[in-house]
Design an enzyme around this catalytic site. Sequence first.
Site, mmCIF file in Angstrom:
data_model
loop_
_atom_site.group_PDB
_atom_site.id
_atom_site.type_symbol
_atom_site.label_atom_id
_atom_site.label_comp_id
_atom_site.label_asym_id
_atom_site.label_seq_id
_atom_site.Cartn_x
_atom_site.Cartn_y
_atom_site.Cartn_z
ATOM 1 N N ASP A 12 0.858 -1.193 0.000
ATOM 2 C CA ASP A 12 0.000 0.000 0.000
ATOM 3 C C ASP A 12 0.889 1.236 0.000
ATOM 4 O O ASP A 12 2.079 1.162 0.323
ATOM 5 C CB ASP A 12 -0.892 0.009 1.249
ATOM 6 C CG ASP A 12 -1.800 1.239 1.290
ATOM 7 O OD1 ASP A 12 -2.369 1.595 0.240
ATOM 8 O OD2 ASP A 12 -1.922 1.863 2.352
ATOM 9 N N CYS A 75 -3.892 -1.032 -2.275
ATOM 10 C CA CYS A 75 -4.099 0.405 -2.461
ATOM 11 C C CYS A 75 -4.931 0.580 -3.736
ATOM 12 O O CYS A 75 -4.565 0.048 -4.793
ATOM 13 C CB CYS A 75 -2.732 1.066 -2.625
ATOM 14 S SG CYS A 75 -2.766 2.790 -3.085
ATOM 15 N N GLU A 155 -7.073 9.414 8.827
ATOM 16 C CA GLU A 155 -5.754 9.361 9.487
ATOM 17 C C GLU A 155 -5.774 10.156 10.793
ATOM 18 O O GLU A 155 -5.090 9.821 11.749
ATOM 19 C CB GLU A 155 -4.662 9.880 8.554
ATOM 20 C CG GLU A 155 -4.452 8.958 7.392
ATOM 21 C CD GLU A 155 -3.025 8.877 6.898
ATOM 22 O OE1 GLU A 155 -2.156 9.614 7.394
ATOM 23 O OE2 GLU A 155 -2.787 8.054 5.995
ATOM 24 N N CYS A 187 -11.245 3.573 -1.839
ATOM 25 C CA CYS A 187 -9.995 4.019 -1.213
ATOM 26 C C CYS A 187 -9.850 3.277 0.101
ATOM 27 O O CYS A 187 -10.828 3.079 0.826
ATOM 28 C CB CYS A 187 -10.044 5.531 -0.966
ATOM 29 S SG CYS A 187 -8.608 6.133 -0.059
ATOM 30 N N HIS A 189 -8.783 4.021 2.971
ATOM 31 C CA HIS A 189 -9.087 4.683 4.243
ATOM 32 C C HIS A 189 -10.581 4.753 4.549
ATOM 33 O O HIS A 189 -10.965 4.949 5.689
ATOM 34 C CB HIS A 189 -8.555 6.117 4.219
ATOM 35 C CG HIS A 189 -7.067 6.227 4.310
ATOM 36 N ND1 HIS A 189 -6.231 5.647 3.382
ATOM 37 C CD2 HIS A 189 -6.272 6.862 5.204
ATOM 38 C CE1 HIS A 189 -4.974 5.926 3.714
ATOM 39 N NE2 HIS A 189 -4.976 6.656 4.813
HETATM 40 N N1 DGL Z 1 -4.069 4.002 -0.366
HETATM 41 C C1 DGL Z 1 -4.633 5.045 -1.176
HETATM 42 C C2 DGL Z 1 -5.828 4.486 -1.972
HETATM 43 O O1 DGL Z 1 -6.445 3.513 -1.600
HETATM 44 C C3 DGL Z 1 -5.060 6.254 -0.362
HETATM 45 C C4 DGL Z 1 -3.913 7.024 0.226
HETATM 46 C C5 DGL Z 1 -3.002 7.671 -0.816
HETATM 47 O O2 DGL Z 1 -3.463 8.582 -1.529
HETATM 48 O O3 DGL Z 1 -1.857 7.285 -0.871
HETATM 49 O O4 DGL Z 1 -6.175 5.031 -2.995
#
Ligand code: DGL
Length: 278
Positions: A12, A75, A155, A187, A189
Amino acid sequence: MSGDSRAIGVFDSGIGGLTVYKALRDLLPREDFLYLGDTARLPYGTKSPETVGRYAVQAARLMMVEDIKLLVIACNTASALALSALQEQLPELPCIGVIEPGAKRTAEISATGRVAVLATESTVRSGAYAAAIARHRPEAKARMLACNLLVALAEEGWCEGAEAEAVIGRYLRLLEPGSFDTLVLGCTHFPLLIPTMRKLIAADIPIVDSAATTAAAVRDHLEGRGLLAERPGQGNSRFWVTDSPERFAKLAPRFLDSDFRLSVNLVDTRFERIPAGG
Ligand code: DGL
């Protein structure tokens, strides 16, 4: 011990992929995992396909030195932008991204085919979700919405309360009411924000979170090839980051929904050094 005891790699841009790692570990407790978060170079969500592709290939090469049996791109942005670079440059490494399993599930459960996808800017720009959903359901209409502020909210730990409701509500108002029957979290998060999202959207709108669907896809892939680990007990997990291991360890419980303090090792940004003992 039979089966394949090699670790599953999980990659990720940083910490959000822990939502995918958690789903994997819950479904496949006997497996070993090697998680790599590129915390020195995040966010990926605003970067170009060339850059994210280069970072992902570098990370994958390092994890291959550890003889992983499969790489999960945990990710969404890297799944959207880097999967083809990985497949072209490292054809020997099986890779599963989070977009395809989430898109398939969305296509299956959407009542009308009109869906909304919340994601980062780069994932939206790539059109990867809309294309993947359309592969499974050609008449589907996916409305993509870039929600960069939601990464920061998660976050910061501001997942519920007035601030979260105001920011999430503002994004959701950009989607016309009644214009979608399924909401896709594109995403890593965003699963942390589900309780607040649930308050703001109709109760009958399902929320698709790619973590669980990806874990099921990984299980099916390994099972179909006889590659599941068959050790008697629980597998081990290792965590590598490219910057600030303390910050990662501090924030991790929020993403794992547990108070357990992880031990996190540092690798250098060029992915050339494997941590001793890690
Ligand atoms: N891990 C990223 C995603 O799932 C979100 C965080 C980032 O922008 O690096 O798109």
